[in-house]
Design a protein around this motif. Sequence first.
Motif, PDB file in Angstrom:
ATOM      1  N   CYS A  70     101.782   4.204  -9.771  1.00 19.69           N
ATOM      2  CA  CYS A  70     103.162   3.829  -9.493  1.00 19.69           C
ATOM      3  C   CYS A  70     103.918   3.679 -10.806  1.00 19.69           C
ATOM      4  O   CYS A  70     103.357   3.222 -11.808  1.00 19.69           O
ATOM      5  CB  CYS A  70     103.232   2.512  -8.709  1.00 19.69           C
ATOM      6  SG  CYS A  70     102.628   2.609  -7.016  1.00 19.69           S
ATOM      7  N   GLY A 109     108.863  -8.755  -9.276  1.00 20.29           N
ATOM      8  CA  GLY A 109     107.930  -7.817  -9.879  1.00 20.29           C
ATOM      9  C   GLY A 109     106.562  -7.852  -9.222  1.00 20.29           C
ATOM     10  O   GLY A 109     105.545  -7.626  -9.875  1.00 20.29           O
ATOM     11  N   LYS A 122     107.910   2.510 -12.467  1.00 22.42           N
ATOM     12  CA  LYS A 122     109.243   1.943 -12.282  1.00 22.42           C
ATOM     13  C   LYS A 122     110.176   2.563 -13.307  1.00 22.42           C
ATOM     14  O   LYS A 122     109.862   2.611 -14.500  1.00 22.42           O
ATOM     15  CB  LYS A 122     109.221   0.418 -12.444  1.00 22.42           C
ATOM     16  CG  LYS A 122     110.590  -0.220 -12.200  1.00 22.42           C
ATOM     17  CD  LYS A 122     110.509  -1.743 -12.177  1.00 22.42           C
ATOM     18  CE  LYS A 122     110.276  -2.312 -13.566  1.00 22.42           C
ATOM     19  NZ  LYS A 122     110.416  -3.785 -13.574  1.00 22.42           N
ATOM     20  N   ARG A 147     108.371   3.002 -16.861  1.00 21.77           N
ATOM     21  CA  ARG A 147     107.267   2.100 -17.182  1.00 21.77           C
ATOM     22  C   ARG A 147     106.185   2.216 -16.109  1.00 21.77           C
ATOM     23  O   ARG A 147     106.483   2.494 -14.948  1.00 21.77           O
ATOM     24  CB  ARG A 147     107.743   0.635 -17.235  1.00 21.77           C
ATOM     25  CG  ARG A 147     108.917   0.373 -18.175  1.00 21.77           C
ATOM     26  CD  ARG A 147     108.501   0.398 -19.633  1.00 21.77           C
ATOM     27  NE  ARG A 147     109.634   0.153 -20.514  1.00 21.77           N
ATOM     28  CZ  ARG A 147     109.968  -1.061 -20.992  1.00 21.77           C
ATOM     29  NH1 ARG A 147     109.246  -2.117 -20.636  1.00 21.77           N
ATOM     30  NH2 ARG A 147     111.015  -1.204 -21.778  1.00 21.77           N
ATOM     31  N   THR A 148     104.947   1.997 -16.515  1.00 18.92           N
ATOM     32  CA  THR A 148     103.871   1.963 -15.525  1.00 18.92           C
ATOM     33  C   THR A 148     103.999   0.693 -14.690  1.00 18.92           C
ATOM     34  O   THR A 148     104.528  -0.326 -15.141  1.00 18.92           O
ATOM     35  CB  THR A 148     102.497   2.006 -16.192  1.00 18.92           C
ATOM     36  OG1 THR A 148     102.382   0.902 -17.101  1.00 18.92           O
ATOM     37  CG2 THR A 148     102.294   3.310 -16.950  1.00 18.92           C
ATOM     38  N   LEU A 149     103.488   0.762 -13.473  1.00 19.70           N
ATOM     39  CA  LEU A 149     103.566  -0.361 -12.542  1.00 19.70           C
ATOM     40  C   LEU A 149     102.210  -0.499 -11.859  1.00 19.70           C
ATOM     41  O   LEU A 149     101.620   0.496 -11.431  1.00 19.70           O
ATOM     42  CB  LEU A 149     104.658  -0.084 -11.501  1.00 19.70           C
ATOM     43  CG  LEU A 149     105.042  -1.202 -10.536  1.00 19.70           C
ATOM     44  CD1 LEU A 149     105.664  -2.366 -11.290  1.00 19.70           C
ATOM     45  CD2 LEU A 149     106.029  -0.668  -9.495  1.00 19.70           C
ATOM     46  N   ASP A 150     101.699  -1.719 -11.787  1.00 23.47           N
ATOM     47  CA  ASP A 150     100.422  -1.935 -11.099  1.00 23.47           C
ATOM     48  C   ASP A 150     100.474  -1.365  -9.686  1.00 23.47           C
ATOM     49  O   ASP A 150     101.448  -1.549  -8.955  1.00 23.47           O
ATOM     50  CB  ASP A 150     100.103  -3.432 -11.026  1.00 23.47           C
ATOM     51  CG  ASP A 150      99.688  -3.994 -12.371  1.00 23.47           C
ATOM     52  OD1 ASP A 150      99.192  -3.219 -13.205  1.00 23.47           O
ATOM     53  OD2 ASP A 150      99.867  -5.203 -12.578  1.00 23.47           O
ATOM     54  N   VAL A 201     111.378   3.037  -7.931  1.00 25.18           N
ATOM     55  CA  VAL A 201     109.914   2.977  -7.960  1.00 25.18           C
ATOM     56  C   VAL A 201     109.369   4.227  -7.282  1.00 25.18           C
ATOM     57  O   VAL A 201     109.794   4.569  -6.171  1.00 25.18           O
ATOM     58  CB  VAL A 201     109.382   1.712  -7.256  1.00 25.18           C
ATOM     59  CG1 VAL A 201     107.852   1.760  -7.154  1.00 25.18           C
ATOM     60  CG2 VAL A 201     109.820   0.459  -8.010  1.00 25.18           C
ATOM     61  N   PHE A 256     107.590  -3.791  -2.551  1.00 23.27           N
ATOM     62  CA  PHE A 256     107.749  -4.179  -3.952  1.00 23.27           C
ATOM     63  C   PHE A 256     109.013  -5.001  -4.102  1.00 23.27           C
ATOM     64  O   PHE A 256     110.115  -4.546  -3.801  1.00 23.27           O
ATOM     65  CB  PHE A 256     107.811  -2.968  -4.871  1.00 23.27           C
ATOM     66  CG  PHE A 256     107.913  -3.347  -6.326  1.00 23.27           C
ATOM     67  CD1 PHE A 256     106.808  -3.850  -7.000  1.00 23.27           C
ATOM     68  CD2 PHE A 256     109.119  -3.228  -7.011  1.00 23.27           C
ATOM     69  CE1 PHE A 256     106.897  -4.230  -8.338  1.00 23.27           C
ATOM     70  CE2 PHE A 256     109.217  -3.599  -8.339  1.00 23.27           C
ATOM     71  CZ  PHE A 256     108.101  -4.100  -9.014  1.00 23.27           C
TER      72      PHE A 256
END
Length: 424
Positions: free
Chosen positions: A253, A329, A255, A269-272, A230, A324
């Motif tokens: 952020c 998740g 991942k 991938r995008t991460l909140d 991350v 995280f």
Amino acid sequence: MLLKKPRTIALRIFQSTVPRLSFVVAAFIIASAATVSVTAAPIVLPALPEPVSNNAVASVTIDDTQYVFSFMGLGKGKTHKDVHNRAWQLVINNKDKPLQWQALTPVPSSLALKGRLASIAVGVNDSIYIFGGYTVDENHNEISTPEVYKYAPVTGEYKLLTPMPVPVDDATALVYQDRYVYLISGWHNDGNVNLVQVYDTQTAQWQQASPFLGSPVFGQAGGIVNSTMVICDGVSVTPHSDKRRSFAPETACFKGEIDKENPFKIDWRTLDHPTGSARYRMAAAGDKDTSKIYFVGGSTNPYNYNGIGYNGEPSTADDAIWIFDIAEGTWVISKTEAEAPTMDHRGLINVNGSWYTVGGMLGAQLVTSKVIPHFSTLAEMSCLSKSQASSGVSKQGSDGQAVEVVKTASNSKCQHQNNINGEK
């Protein structure tokens, strides 16, 4: 530039309830909790012999002895004259003797200026690998160095390795399979790069992995657990038509999942984002024991190496800890247990389950020599084991915006969960 719109993270706190247990079982749990509480108390580690910030820190364990290192960085004067290449080592073992930092041979360099900022170091097996960094001269010119060194704690020797294909500083370095070192994004002389440069410590060769899909940044932070990494935040470059480029916080952020068959293929991938407000030069690391990645400190106001923001305002440190949970998740927000928050870091060190920063800056951009414990994962694991008896579970809502955090009233640790001129 437009920052990503902050997303609301609602923390709903649940008071856990413990079912009735037999006297014997209850006594066992109380005894176990007491043991964990004692074990979780952090070791008091001595301060460095001198204040230093933006130093490369790393740790490695050899034959049950842990070695903690600080390489190069910025002294308390915070000018180009205070950038140095000095190095220190702290040996931690079970012998009954006071802990004391030992001076090492300074980190070598082929450049005219030997001192460097924003280098990054990682421990792999029985060695420390030191990557890049940049020099600063009296005219504030900065050069990213391509050099890579391997330091052997047993012999005390540095070995010059194959240089980086693209020299970077202020990058993130993560270790996979005790073999591959991933250098993610970072600054190269005149701008950021989106590269993921991978050094194979077994073959001494470099390869390019799947590029970082976020905006190229410097001063970002990240951690890895098994094949999951991350990366969060940092600073991006904003171009202008009528003036010199400027720098802006990048609130994002990502991942990355490393392909188990091909270590140079990463599924990004995008991460909140946990807060919707970016931080710069956090300390971060992944923890296999908890399967979590931790982000500590840093500042919401990106700054030049002297701690003064690119907007001309003095930067201050943030006291939040972002956690995280890879399995769930989800993000959880906590606060440092240190007396004061810190910033300007290049790593987070685990010593017996407590997590430390080495040096950095305190309030008023004060360069510190302190080795500061921020939280204990042993205490966290104790809380998690207790919460299993509760009806609450830590999950993220279907809309991706709500997080439920289980807390227990019986443990106080659980209660705690909750440059103007365009120079880089």
